[in-house]
Design an enzyme around this catalytic site. Sequence first.
Site, short mmCIF file in Angstrom:
data_model
loop_
_atom_site.label_atom_id
_atom_site.label_comp_id
_atom_site.label_asym_id
_atom_site.label_seq_id
_atom_site.Cartn_x
_atom_site.Cartn_y
_atom_site.Cartn_z
N ASN A 167 1.60 67.77 72.79
CA ASN A 167 0.93 67.38 71.57
C ASN A 167 -0.05 66.22 71.73
O ASN A 167 -1.19 66.29 71.27
CB ASN A 167 2.02 67.00 70.57
CG ASN A 167 1.86 67.80 69.31
OD1 ASN A 167 0.74 67.91 68.83
ND2 ASN A 167 2.93 68.38 68.81
N ASP A 221 9.75 71.57 75.09
CA ASP A 221 10.23 71.58 73.71
C ASP A 221 9.80 72.83 72.94
O ASP A 221 10.37 73.14 71.90
CB ASP A 221 9.73 70.34 72.96
CG ASP A 221 10.40 69.08 73.45
OD1 ASP A 221 11.59 69.15 73.80
OD2 ASP A 221 9.75 68.03 73.50
N GLU A 264 19.75 67.14 70.43
CA GLU A 264 19.76 65.68 70.43
C GLU A 264 19.32 65.14 69.07
O GLU A 264 19.79 64.11 68.63
CB GLU A 264 18.86 65.17 71.57
CG GLU A 264 17.48 64.71 71.21
CD GLU A 264 16.61 64.30 72.39
OE1 GLU A 264 15.78 65.11 72.81
OE2 GLU A 264 16.73 63.15 72.85
#
Lengths: 405, 405
Positions: B112, B143, B244
């Site tokens: 990103n 991710d 998480e």
Amino acid sequence: MNIMIAQSGGPTPAINATAVGIIELAGTLANIDKVYGALNGIEGVVHDHVIDLSERLTSDVELEMLFYTPASALGACRHRLPENIADDPLYPQIIQNLMAKEVELFIYIGGNDSMDTVKKLSQYCALKGIDSIRFIGAPKTIDNDLEGTDHCPGFGSAAKYIATTFAELEKDCTVYNQPSVTIVEVMGRNTGWLTASSALSRLNGGRGPDLIYLCELPFDQDKFLTDLTLLLTEGRPILVAVSEGVKKANGDYISVIEDNKLDAFGHQFISGSGKYLENLVRNRVGGKVRSIELNLMQRCAGHISSKTDLEESRQIGRYALQIGLTGETGKMVGIQRVSSHPYQIEFVVSDIDQIANAEKKVPLAWIMPSKSDVTCDMIDYLKPLIAGETALKYRNGIPDYISLH
Amino acid sequence: MNIMIAQSGGPTPAINATAVGIIELAGTLANIDKVYGALNGIEGVVHDHVIDLSERLTSDVELEMLFYTPASALGACRHRLPENIADDPLYPQIIQNLMAKEVELFIYIGGNDSMDTVKKLSQYCALKGIDSIRFIGAPKTIDNDLEGTDHCPGFGSAAKYIATTFAELEKDCTVYNQPSVTIVEVMGRNTGWLTASSALSRLNGGRGPDLIYLCELPFDQDKFLTDLTLLLTEGRPILVAVSEGVKKANGDYISVIEDNKLDAFGHQFISGSGKYLENLVRNRVGGKVRSIELNLMQRCAGHISSKTDLEESRQIGRYALQIGLTGETGKMVGIQRVSSHPYQIEFVVSDIDQIANAEKKVPLAWIMPSKSDVTCDMIDYLKPLIAGETALKYRNGIPDYISLH
């Protein structure tokens, strides 16, 4: 005659390879009828939870899957047989259950506790004049802490996982060009063999851990902080390997908080040695610091097993059967290193008395005078044990392991 | 003309495969003279820390090593360019440094933040009428949270590590035939893609995690305890996967202790979500419980990369170069899935405006109504991404990775 196999103790990626060695050889011997597998170690014998492995494993494909499958496929237990060998009723019960299945040879694949079981059962039979059942131990433990063997089946695969993982963590930690501290906790409560294996990450030109702490020596906190602070002046990421079991000079684990402070749930705050050092560095040195536990992954990562380890594990299984068939009892089979260059081993037999409840530590001469690294002798010892990659099969993108029950 | 590559953001096992795709194609094109590599992302351009990859990588063997090496071989940074595009002096400095090396195409491989950099640099050039340099983004992130692409290069390899590791942890946890709870924390602060991949451990007959919690839904602590208690009545080991970043209904992470209790060093006691749940279960349910963090291993385990992921990462690098050579700028290349059965993709281009600073979450329809598992649609999406094993070379028992600087 029939034979029975059981497995116990903590998982390793090689414990099933030893079972496969036994099953394969037994399949070629005309005098062996059935190979039984007791479930959950000696408890399977006690409760007669036993499967017929000759029936369960009917193809070479299944045997090969079992060869590569990590962690005891027959299950394990943490069961220490009673000390009162002469009178405890558990002993005649075990023998009766074995006799009921016409078992004449029991091979226990395991670590220290399992060797204690082999010792006690053979002692019981000697005491009672029972000579129709023999007991042989086959070693396995990632900790590599058994006497009577140059190294333990299972250790090489865990060492290969650790060496590979440190090489990869080094790649990860060094992408940012700035000082940081990464502390990696490796298994080993009393022996530092696994932690020492982190140094193998240097074999292909990697820097490896900057500091390595084995639990054979008392941990000197002040020296650690001094050495680390000096290293950080180089302005680069620092990698630290530490045994879970490192202790203070008084013998206490470093990781138990002394003053009994409680965590948010009212429990004593007990961290691992890595987490403890992370907090110490954050408090006393500052900067970017983190800790990593290799945790259960280091003992069950069958996908990165050592070919050498798995093949030796298979062979030691065959050897255990051969020794048992000669009439020996109360023995553990082991590995003797003939030479490191080239790597050559042969299989040997030891009296179980000399093995059970003993613990083989890293020789202090294999720790550098700095106390924070290992010597070339250690590398020479470790290097052959991680050699070779296995032919593990994958299906659907993940390893194709087997379940026996 | 010359081109320049840079890498940034957190490590993945596939980020170098994309660089290799660019370098390989550039080597076959007569109009490309040099391929530069900026060190530590955009900071390497700012400080003119640049290497000549055409000189550094002279053999196919080295290119192949780079293909398999995890984590940015050119280093990374966490550097967000200033918002004041019109006036900040950093922009002309970057453009000047690129022009000094006659760079006409800059390809940034990253997540990103890197896409934000591509966006700002292309905006600056548009603003200043500079048309001699183009900027193209190539996605990578374990991710899997980038828009404009069906999935992100790097994700499939991390998913394969997670699926394999859960299959192995299941073998480990089930050797003892008694109730226990093992909670495994998987990366993902805001998206649950990686945690969902734990369900792939079921593909070859494994039970997989008994409970799976993604961070797309608020974590219901009471329901967790109720569900877990019910499962424990089955008398067997229970495996839990948790992101998480799971949060309470109010949006706070579950893992920050509310009442500001301090640890032994006077710091706020912040645990991960796994450690938090471990303490919760110990306190409210009792019994044998432990937690495991997959930690950095899940993003740098090059030894268990997905072949599909690495090959796609190479191809998207080639595609990024092709797109850049057509004169496009301010774009991100991506993957569009044509079909899952059979798995087919094609490469696409998106305006960087639609990508930078957006975040792709797991569709809620792919989470089971129980909120503690994923659907078959999720498995269909994930399964092709972990397919295939790589031909990574080993030397001395560990992977043979390369260092570029």
